[in-house]
Design a protein around this motif. Sequence first.
Motif, PDB file in Angstrom:
ATOM      1  N   LEU A  78     -10.498  -2.149   4.547  1.00  0.00           N
ATOM      2  CA  LEU A  78      -9.161  -2.402   5.096  1.00  0.00           C
ATOM      3  C   LEU A  78      -8.981  -1.736   6.456  1.00  0.00           C
ATOM      4  O   LEU A  78      -8.469  -2.352   7.393  1.00  0.00           O
ATOM      5  CB  LEU A  78      -8.084  -1.918   4.116  1.00  0.00           C
ATOM      6  CG  LEU A  78      -7.829  -2.808   2.901  1.00  0.00           C
ATOM      7  CD1 LEU A  78      -6.893  -2.114   1.920  1.00  0.00           C
ATOM      8  CD2 LEU A  78      -7.244  -4.153   3.326  1.00  0.00           C
ATOM      9  N   ILE A 149      -5.172  -9.381   2.625  1.00  0.00           N
ATOM     10  CA  ILE A 149      -4.319  -9.653   1.465  1.00  0.00           C
ATOM     11  C   ILE A 149      -5.149  -9.662   0.185  1.00  0.00           C
ATOM     12  O   ILE A 149      -4.768  -9.069  -0.833  1.00  0.00           O
ATOM     13  CB  ILE A 149      -3.579 -10.994   1.646  1.00  0.00           C
ATOM     14  CG1 ILE A 149      -2.597 -10.898   2.810  1.00  0.00           C
ATOM     15  CG2 ILE A 149      -2.845 -11.385   0.362  1.00  0.00           C
ATOM     16  CD1 ILE A 149      -2.001 -12.234   3.230  1.00  0.00           C
ATOM     17  N   ALA A 152      -6.183  -6.050  -0.718  1.00  0.00           N
ATOM     18  CA  ALA A 152      -5.055  -5.252  -1.194  1.00  0.00           C
ATOM     19  C   ALA A 152      -4.655  -5.652  -2.615  1.00  0.00           C
ATOM     20  O   ALA A 152      -4.407  -4.789  -3.470  1.00  0.00           O
ATOM     21  CB  ALA A 152      -3.872  -5.398  -0.244  1.00  0.00           C
ATOM     22  N   VAL A 153      -4.602  -6.953  -2.871  1.00  0.00           N
ATOM     23  CA  VAL A 153      -4.275  -7.427  -4.223  1.00  0.00           C
ATOM     24  C   VAL A 153      -5.372  -7.026  -5.205  1.00  0.00           C
ATOM     25  O   VAL A 153      -5.093  -6.608  -6.333  1.00  0.00           O
ATOM     26  CB  VAL A 153      -4.056  -8.953  -4.228  1.00  0.00           C
ATOM     27  CG1 VAL A 153      -3.893  -9.472  -5.656  1.00  0.00           C
ATOM     28  CG2 VAL A 153      -2.835  -9.314  -3.396  1.00  0.00           C
ATOM     29  N   TYR A 190      -0.870  -0.404  -1.525  1.00  0.00           N
ATOM     30  CA  TYR A 190      -1.586  -1.682  -1.498  1.00  0.00           C
ATOM     31  C   TYR A 190      -0.612  -2.852  -1.352  1.00  0.00           C
ATOM     32  O   TYR A 190      -0.868  -3.803  -0.604  1.00  0.00           O
ATOM     33  CB  TYR A 190      -2.391  -1.875  -2.782  1.00  0.00           C
ATOM     34  CG  TYR A 190      -3.752  -1.231  -2.794  1.00  0.00           C
ATOM     35  CD1 TYR A 190      -4.595  -1.273  -1.690  1.00  0.00           C
ATOM     36  CD2 TYR A 190      -4.228  -0.598  -3.949  1.00  0.00           C
ATOM     37  CE1 TYR A 190      -5.850  -0.690  -1.723  1.00  0.00           C
ATOM     38  CE2 TYR A 190      -5.489  -0.012  -3.989  1.00  0.00           C
ATOM     39  CZ  TYR A 190      -6.287  -0.067  -2.879  1.00  0.00           C
ATOM     40  OH  TYR A 190      -7.537   0.510  -2.901  1.00  0.00           O
ATOM     41  N   SER A 194      -0.557  -5.544   1.697  1.00  0.00           N
ATOM     42  CA  SER A 194      -0.654  -6.996   1.518  1.00  0.00           C
ATOM     43  C   SER A 194       0.506  -7.708   2.204  1.00  0.00           C
ATOM     44  O   SER A 194       0.319  -8.774   2.808  1.00  0.00           O
ATOM     45  CB  SER A 194      -0.695  -7.349   0.029  1.00  0.00           C
ATOM     46  OG  SER A 194       0.525  -7.024  -0.609  1.00  0.00           O
ATOM     47  N   GLY A 197      -0.233  -7.764   5.792  1.00  0.00           N
ATOM     48  CA  GLY A 197      -1.220  -8.799   6.070  1.00  0.00           C
ATOM     49  C   GLY A 197      -0.592 -10.177   6.118  1.00  0.00           C
ATOM     50  O   GLY A 197      -0.942 -10.996   6.981  1.00  0.00           O
TER      51      GLY A 197
END
Length: 205
Positions: A78, A149, A152-153, A190, A194, A197
Motif C-alpha cells: 500500500l 481498494i 485494503a479490503v 484499512y 479503501s 482509493g
Amino acid sequence: MNTANSAINARGNGVLVLLLLALAGYLLPWVTAPNAAMTLNAFDLAEWTSLHPIQQQAMPPLIVPLLLRAQLAILAVLIALWSISRNERFFAILFVALLSVSQLPPLEFLNNVADLNYRQLLFLALATIILTTGLGLILPAQFRPFVIIFLAVSGIVTSLLGQSQAIELYQVTLEQGETGGGLWLIVVAYAAISLNGLRRFLSRR
C-alpha cells in the motif's frame, strides 16, 4: 496549480497517517488477557499460533499465522502504491525495507530449513520485496486505485478471519482472552484507505 498540488499533498499526508495508524494497530494488542505477558499484538499472536499443535497439523498448515503476518506485506504494498513524490518514495523504500527485515526468520533457519514456520517468514519477506518492487514500478497509475481498494479490503477480511481463528485457539488453550483494540484500529484504517482509493479513482474520471 499550487492549489491542486496542495490538495494532492494533503491527500498524500492523510494516507500516510492512515498507514501509520494501521501499523500501530498491528503492534497494539489483538488479544488482551489478565496476565499482561499473554496480551499479544498481531505479530506475537502469529508467533504463538505458529507453535500451536493444531496449526502445525492443519491443512494447509500455519494458515492462521499466515493471515496475521500477511498484514505487513499488505501495508508495504500500500505504501509503495501511494508514493508519488521523491520524498514519498524515499519513505516508501525505508518503510518496505523495515517491514521486510522484520519478517525474516532468525539465523537458526540456516540450520533448520525444513521448519515450516521459518519458511513462511522467509516467503513473506521475499513476497513483500517482490510485490512492492513489481507493483510500484510496473503498475500503471490508472490501475493503482483498484489494487489499493483490493488490498485494503483483503486486509480487513484477513485480519478479522485470522484474529477470530487465533482467539479461538487462545481461549481453548488458556480459557481467557478478549479481542484487543489493535484489531479494530487496523480495520478502521484499512476501511479509510479503501475509501481514499475509491476517491482517488473517482477523481480521475
